[in-house]
Write an enzyme that holds these catalytic residues in place. Structure first.
Site, PDB file in Angstrom:
ATOM      1  N   CYS A  86       0.813  -1.219   0.000  1.00 55.44           N
ATOM      2  CA  CYS A  86       0.000   0.000   0.000  1.00 55.44           C
ATOM      3  C   CYS A  86       0.846   1.268   0.000  1.00 55.44           C
ATOM      4  O   CYS A  86       0.324   2.360  -0.230  1.00 55.44           O
ATOM      5  CB  CYS A  86      -0.929   0.005   1.215  1.00 55.44           C
ATOM      6  SG  CYS A  86      -1.733  -1.564   1.532  1.00 55.44           S
ATOM      7  N   CYS A 209     -13.455   0.143   8.115  1.00 58.57           N
ATOM      8  CA  CYS A 209     -12.606  -0.404   7.057  1.00 58.57           C
ATOM      9  C   CYS A 209     -12.729   0.437   5.792  1.00 58.57           C
ATOM     10  O   CYS A 209     -13.825   0.845   5.414  1.00 58.57           O
ATOM     11  CB  CYS A 209     -13.012  -1.837   6.728  1.00 58.57           C
ATOM     12  SG  CYS A 209     -13.136  -2.952   8.156  1.00 58.57           S
ATOM     13  N   LYS A 331     -10.456   5.916   4.251  1.00 60.33           N
ATOM     14  CA  LYS A 331     -11.781   5.458   4.661  1.00 60.33           C
ATOM     15  C   LYS A 331     -12.874   5.984   3.745  1.00 60.33           C
ATOM     16  O   LYS A 331     -13.794   5.246   3.379  1.00 60.33           O
ATOM     17  CB  LYS A 331     -12.054   5.896   6.105  1.00 60.33           C
ATOM     18  CG  LYS A 331     -13.462   5.606   6.603  1.00 60.33           C
ATOM     19  CD  LYS A 331     -13.739   4.110   6.643  1.00 60.33           C
ATOM     20  CE  LYS A 331     -15.201   3.766   6.761  1.00 60.33           C
ATOM     21  NZ  LYS A 331     -15.973   3.911   5.547  1.00 60.33           N
ATOM     22  N   HIS A 335      -9.053   3.647  -1.464  1.00 58.40           N
ATOM     23  CA  HIS A 335      -7.715   3.076  -1.333  1.00 58.40           C
ATOM     24  C   HIS A 335      -7.364   2.192  -2.528  1.00 58.40           C
ATOM     25  O   HIS A 335      -7.394   0.965  -2.437  1.00 58.40           O
ATOM     26  CB  HIS A 335      -7.632   2.280  -0.035  1.00 58.40           C
ATOM     27  CG  HIS A 335      -6.283   1.707   0.263  1.00 58.40           C
ATOM     28  ND1 HIS A 335      -5.106   2.259  -0.201  1.00 58.40           N
ATOM     29  CD2 HIS A 335      -5.917   0.610   0.998  1.00 58.40           C
ATOM     30  CE1 HIS A 335      -4.081   1.541   0.232  1.00 58.40           C
ATOM     31  NE2 HIS A 335      -4.551   0.521   0.951  1.00 58.40           N
TER      32      HIS A 335
END
Length: 390
Positions: A86, A209, A331, A335
């Protein structure tokens, strides 16, 4: 070494974009970055490019850097790919900065891209899982939500924190993301919504998540020798820090801190010669709500165990002492793994240029971005500052 400056940055919307490819997404992000350069920019000005990507779905794992940059019209330059989970494009921008500082390039492009929403959830979980420790985490069935759930449980056992604090992170970031037209989940949510959401991995629920997203981001970095050709209002890369940690959570000394983030931040602060209290805003890696609370402490915004209090006091909200994730964070903004770090820097560029619209941080002069790979196996921190007109 020469100083390095951000002269332009751009990103696509983050979300589900089935009509796009990784090439078209990267091209769109690069074109926005080039268009954002105040005094104009030409493709021929780019001396080197670094593209961050995990390669979700196995897309063009070999030579994906050249595949993306050639499609964007950047012909014949050195182009490479960085994979650091990431944190891929955070490291890509770091390498672009290094190329400029070392003198190997006057202008370098750092960016990233990921396409994640055109696969089944099982396949997506596999590609997310490859960034975890393979033998003792991924192959035994542990998911990233499960790893961060362990961190959340440990944190709540050790400090005065509750699941409601995790939900407060979600509420804040969704409120900010609702002001961001490029956010994947650009809507507000109530605290009740965030508290009562379905459990994913106890104590983490759905609102704790981040989503999986498609998207790309690009950042143009120029040396002190040429920056005046592009802008009279430069954004200096004041400090960059990076560090690694054991990939597996079970291998670490603590579950309630990410040492790679702490070490990277210390290096960046030292290079920039500033203290955390001098920051005007930060974009931190909130892949799960607990990750934002840990970031407050790892990055020196508060002492260990004080993150819930920082949140309760509203100090990290827009209008607070240190707004965190004005973009909506992972959030709400989304992502797309390989694009996230460069996307954070694109947001910081907007904030420091005074062009962040309804989410603009007042008097934004110094900002920090914090990009984490996996559950902390790698981390990179950039500190950017707005300089007065030359």
């Amino acid at each position: 070494m020469r100083d390095a400056y951000i002269i332009g940055a751009g990103q696509t919307p983050f979300g589900a974009m089935p009509e796009e490819s990784y090439r078209s997404l990267f091209t769109a992000a690069y074109e926005e970055a080039a268009d954002s350069v105040p005094d104009g920019f030409d493709d021929a000005d780019v001396d080197e490019a670094v593209v961050g990507s995990l390669g979700v779905g196995g897309r063009q794992l070999g030579l994906s850097g050249p595949a993306a940059t050639e499609h964007a019209g950047l012909h014949g330059i050195p182009s490479s790919r960085v994979e650091n989970a990431c944190a891929a494009s955070g490291y890509a921008v770091r390498q672009a900065v290094q190329a400029v500082k070392s003198g190997m390039a006057d202008v370098a492009l750092g960016g990233g891209v990921e396409l994640m929403t055109d696969m089944s959830s099982d396949v997506t979980k596999y590609w997310l899982g490859v960034s975890g420790e393979t033998e003792w985490e991924r192959l035994t069935g542990t998911t990233f939500s499960g790893v961060y759930a362990q961190m959340a449980s440990a944190y709540m056992d050790e400090y005065e924190a509750t699941p409601e604090h995790l939900s407060m992170v979600a509420v804040k970031n969704h409120e900010n993301g609702a002001k961001n037209p490029k956010a994947h989940l650009g809507f507000e949510c109530s605290l009740e919504d965030a508290v009562d959401a379905p459990v994913v991995a106890d104590p983490l629920n759905l609102y704790h998540c981040c989503p999986t997203s498609d998207g790309a981001a690009a950042v143009l970095v120029a040396s002190e020798d040429v920056v005046s050709e592009y802008t009279d209002d430069p954004i200096r890369v004041a400090g960059v820090g990076a560090a690694s940690e054991r990939v597996g959570l079970f291998q670490r000394d603590t579950y309630t801190a990410i040492s790679s983030s702490e070490t990277a931040a210390e290096s960046a602060y030292d290079q920039a010669d500033i203290e955390p209290a001098e920051l005007d805003f930060a974009e931190v890696h909130d892949c799960f709500a607990i990750a934002e609370l840990l970031a407050y402490e790892d990055l020196g915004f508060c002492d260990r165990g004080e993150a819930p209090q920082l949140l309760e006091e509203g100090r990290t909200e827009l209008g607070g002492d240190l707004p965190v994730n004005a973009s909506g964070g992972l959030k709400s903004k989304g992502h797309p793994i390989g694009a996230t770090g460069a996307g954070q820097i694109a947001e910081a560029f907007k904030q420091l240029s005074g062009k962040a619209g309804d989410r603009q941080v007042e008097d934004a002069n110094v900002g920090l971005t914090h990009n984490v790979g996996g559950s902390g196996g790698g981390a990179v921190v950039h500190i950017l500052e707005r300089e007065v007109a030359r």
